[in-house]
Design a protein around this motif. Structure first.
Motif, PDB file in Angstrom:
ATOM      1  N   ARG A 169     -64.325  -7.772  -3.137  1.00 43.87           N
ATOM      2  CA  ARG A 169     -65.123  -8.370  -2.062  1.00 43.87           C
ATOM      3  C   ARG A 169     -65.920  -9.589  -2.541  1.00 43.87           C
ATOM      4  O   ARG A 169     -66.190 -10.513  -1.772  1.00 43.87           O
ATOM      5  CB  ARG A 169     -66.047  -7.328  -1.433  1.00 43.87           C
ATOM      6  CG  ARG A 169     -67.086  -6.709  -2.358  1.00 43.87           C
ATOM      7  CD  ARG A 169     -67.817  -5.556  -1.669  1.00 43.87           C
ATOM      8  NE  ARG A 169     -68.769  -4.879  -2.537  1.00 43.87           N
ATOM      9  CZ  ARG A 169     -70.051  -5.178  -2.630  1.00 43.87           C
ATOM     10  NH1 ARG A 169     -70.568  -6.165  -1.911  1.00 43.87           N
ATOM     11  NH2 ARG A 169     -70.851  -4.504  -3.431  1.00 43.87           N
ATOM     12  N   TRP A 211     -64.873 -13.206  -1.821  1.00 38.74           N
ATOM     13  CA  TRP A 211     -65.234 -13.811  -0.528  1.00 38.74           C
ATOM     14  C   TRP A 211     -66.747 -14.031  -0.420  1.00 38.74           C
ATOM     15  O   TRP A 211     -67.270 -14.284   0.653  1.00 38.74           O
ATOM     16  CB  TRP A 211     -64.746 -12.939   0.629  1.00 38.74           C
ATOM     17  CG  TRP A 211     -63.265 -13.082   0.873  1.00 38.74           C
ATOM     18  CD1 TRP A 211     -62.655 -13.881   1.801  1.00 38.74           C
ATOM     19  CD2 TRP A 211     -62.213 -12.414   0.169  1.00 38.74           C
ATOM     20  NE1 TRP A 211     -61.286 -13.756   1.712  1.00 38.74           N
ATOM     21  CE2 TRP A 211     -60.988 -12.869   0.710  1.00 38.74           C
ATOM     22  CE3 TRP A 211     -62.172 -11.494  -0.868  1.00 38.74           C
ATOM     23  CZ2 TRP A 211     -59.747 -12.428   0.256  1.00 38.74           C
ATOM     24  CZ3 TRP A 211     -60.935 -11.056  -1.322  1.00 38.74           C
ATOM     25  CH2 TRP A 211     -59.745 -11.515  -0.763  1.00 38.74           C
ATOM     26  N   MET A 266     -69.080 -11.776  -0.972  1.00 34.03           N
ATOM     27  CA  MET A 266     -69.795 -10.560  -0.580  1.00 34.03           C
ATOM     28  C   MET A 266     -70.250  -9.841  -1.848  1.00 34.03           C
ATOM     29  O   MET A 266     -69.562  -8.969  -2.371  1.00 34.03           O
ATOM     30  CB  MET A 266     -68.877  -9.661   0.258  1.00 34.03           C
ATOM     31  CG  MET A 266     -69.590  -8.517   0.942  1.00 34.03           C
ATOM     32  SD  MET A 266     -68.451  -7.352   1.755  1.00 34.03           S
ATOM     33  CE  MET A 266     -67.591  -8.405   2.924  1.00 34.03           C
ATOM     34  N   ASP A 305     -67.067  -3.260  -6.224  1.00 34.23           N
ATOM     35  CA  ASP A 305     -66.475  -4.554  -5.864  1.00 34.23           C
ATOM     36  C   ASP A 305     -65.074  -4.357  -5.298  1.00 34.23           C
ATOM     37  O   ASP A 305     -64.651  -5.066  -4.385  1.00 34.23           O
ATOM     38  CB  ASP A 305     -66.423  -5.457  -7.095  1.00 34.23           C
ATOM     39  CG  ASP A 305     -66.150  -6.915  -6.748  1.00 34.23           C
ATOM     40  OD1 ASP A 305     -66.325  -7.300  -5.569  1.00 34.23           O
ATOM     41  OD2 ASP A 305     -65.757  -7.675  -7.646  1.00 34.23           O
ATOM     42  N   VAL A 311     -62.264  -3.063  -3.053  1.00 31.93           N
ATOM     43  CA  VAL A 311     -62.138  -2.511  -1.699  1.00 31.93           C
ATOM     44  C   VAL A 311     -60.667  -2.197  -1.483  1.00 31.93           C
ATOM     45  O   VAL A 311     -59.817  -3.090  -1.519  1.00 31.93           O
ATOM     46  CB  VAL A 311     -62.623  -3.507  -0.624  1.00 31.93           C
ATOM     47  CG1 VAL A 311     -62.476  -2.905   0.768  1.00 31.93           C
ATOM     48  CG2 VAL A 311     -64.066  -3.926  -0.884  1.00 31.93           C
TER      49      VAL A 311
END
Length: 193
Positions: A160, A163, A165, A176, A178
């Protein structure tokens, strides 16, 4: 990610040119899994999504495809957590209401498996993602609409932080990695969809 349906390898020889398929809203699930503090994984899903793709059965190729799901439809069976996931720490749903996946390439790896690559756009950033796809079944539907239908499963793991996040990564509270999974049926579009 739905465009993954391109897997209709070994489908039906009658499909000799590219055909349009639309993901069946009633049979479309997008789930995610993320580690929480090392104790257990949080599993959730997006409740609203749609997609379509073009598949050439003779060439065993997906020529195009797009899947879109709504950020605000995130659901993890916990109201306060879901409210937090919609805020700018995570999905920032007010500013980025849609998450999209557009197909860029497909590679056959077996009789009913392949790798589907596409651009995943989230939080205003776009990065390539490759999904492992399995064609579960390709046949005329035995009930209801009775149209030619593909049933597919696809999965991948993303980070993530790619991006932007990065909430709760330092100190690490939310993983981290996903893990994403897509399960869906796609109906050949004969103009009635």
């Amino acid at each position: 990610m739905a465009a993954a349906l391109s897997l209709a390898i070994g489908s039906n020889a009658a499909l000799a040119e590219p055909k349009s398929y639309k993901i069946d809203d009633n049979h479309f699930s997008v789930t995610f899994e993320v580690d929480h503090l090392g104790y257990a994984s949080v599993i959730g899903m997006f409740l609203e999504g749609k997609g379509q793709f073009e598949y050439d059965a003779e060439a065993k190729d997906v020529t195009s495809g797009k899947v879109v799901f709504q950020s605000a439809s995130v659901f993890s069976n916990h109201e306060k957590r879901d409210e937090h996931l919609r805020k700018d720490d995570f999905l920032h749903a007010d500013r980025y209401p849609e998450i999209t996946f557009e197909v860029t390439n497909f590679e056959t790896t077996g009789d009913n498996t392949g790798k589907l690559t596409g651009d995943l756009t989230m939080l205003g950033q776009t990065h390539p993602v490759t999904l492992d796809v399995t064609l579960n079944k390709a046949a005329e539907y035995p009930i209801s609409h009775e149209e030619y239908t593909l049933g597919l499963s696809a999965s991948t793991t993303i980070q993530r932080s790619d991006w932007g996040m990065d909430y709760a990564l330092d100190p690490l509270m939310v993983g981290d990695d996903v893990h994403l999974r897509f399960e869906f049926e796609a109906i050949e579009d004969n103009g009635w969809l």
